[in-house]
Design a protein around this motif. Sequence first.
Motif, PDB file in Angstrom:
ATOM      1  N   ASP A  36       0.804  -1.232   0.000  1.00 43.07           N
ATOM      2  CA  ASP A  36       0.000   0.000   0.000  1.00 43.07           C
ATOM      3  C   ASP A  36       0.837   1.282   0.000  1.00 43.07           C
ATOM      4  N   ASP A  37       0.273   2.312  -0.585  1.00 41.01           N
ATOM      5  CA  ASP A  37       0.700   3.712  -0.418  1.00 41.01           C
ATOM      6  C   ASP A  37       1.797   4.187  -1.364  1.00 41.01           C
ATOM      7  N   HIS A  88      -5.735   3.263  -4.598  1.00 47.52           N
ATOM      8  CA  HIS A  88      -5.713   3.587  -3.168  1.00 47.52           C
ATOM      9  C   HIS A  88      -5.946   5.097  -3.028  1.00 47.52           C
ATOM     10  N   HIS A  92      -5.203   9.921  -0.533  1.00 49.49           N
ATOM     11  CA  HIS A  92      -5.187   9.132   0.702  1.00 49.49           C
ATOM     12  C   HIS A  92      -5.927   9.824   1.855  1.00 49.49           C
ATOM     13  N   HIS A 214       3.219  -2.410   4.149  1.00 51.06           N
ATOM     14  CA  HIS A 214       3.497  -0.991   3.931  1.00 51.06           C
ATOM     15  C   HIS A 214       5.002  -0.888   3.668  1.00 51.06           C
TER      16      HIS A 214
HETATM   17 ZN   LIG Z   1      -2.855   3.528   2.845  1.00 47.62          ZN
END
Ligand SMILES: [Zn+2]
Length: 265
Positions: A36-37, A88, A92, A214
């Motif tokens: 993610d991210d 995503h 955010h 992450h």
């Molecule tokens: Zn996230």
Amino acid sequence: MKIVFLLVLFFSSLVCKSQSSLPWNGKKCAVVLTYDDAINQHLDNAIPVLDSLGLKATFYLTAFSNSMQTRLSDWKKLATKGHELGNHTLYHPCIGGKGREWVRPEYDMNNYTVRRMVDETRMTNLFLQALDGKTKRTFAFTCGDMKIGDSSFINAMKHDFVAARAVRNQMHKINEIDLLNVDCYMVNGETAAQMIEWAKKAMETNSLLVILFHGVGGGNSLNVSLPAHREFLEYLKKNEKDIWIAPMLDVAEYIEKYQSTKTKI
Ligand SMILES: [Zn+2]
């Protein structure tokens, strides 16, 4: 001699039958690796390991992240290697408040409307389509937040996504999965042995195991060490005959088809 031949035929048919009854593309379970991210360490640390083992993963990208702004072409390359670019969101956003002081007021979901959430998320789909040319997409809820006020926003986008991943650490059998609320195990300092236990449980229970990474060797306070990440992925690869390892989109489309056939029966 004839009896031996018949016995061989009988047992081999039994083996075939048990293989075809395995629910996950002929395997005991499915494992989806998600990152993610849009963190630089995904490009620098995770991708080399995944590619060396020939494993395909899902990267849930925040379109306006720092890494996306500076390394757009590197992210674009992932799709050509067979990895999934997942949505995503654009900025955010998360629900701010106590314990979430890092959420900026502009991107605090308390200040959002459903319309704004939907529009920004659809914009991100367009952005990702510009990168990989694909029109089918999966989504990951930011901070696991699923509502604007009292309203679920994913309902308004159920035709935009094949699946949406939440953040509860549970695993379910193929007929029990809610595709717009897929569970996952979030990694936060686990050892390889601990993650391998999750995979063993998925095999034993014929479940879908979704892993959420992450930081990988840094890049986020929720982190996995490089040795643990590599050892876990090597374990999955070694057990590929029992574990279907694929991006979320492939697995979600398989679940969708499986569930619709079962409903018709
Ligand atoms: Zn996230």
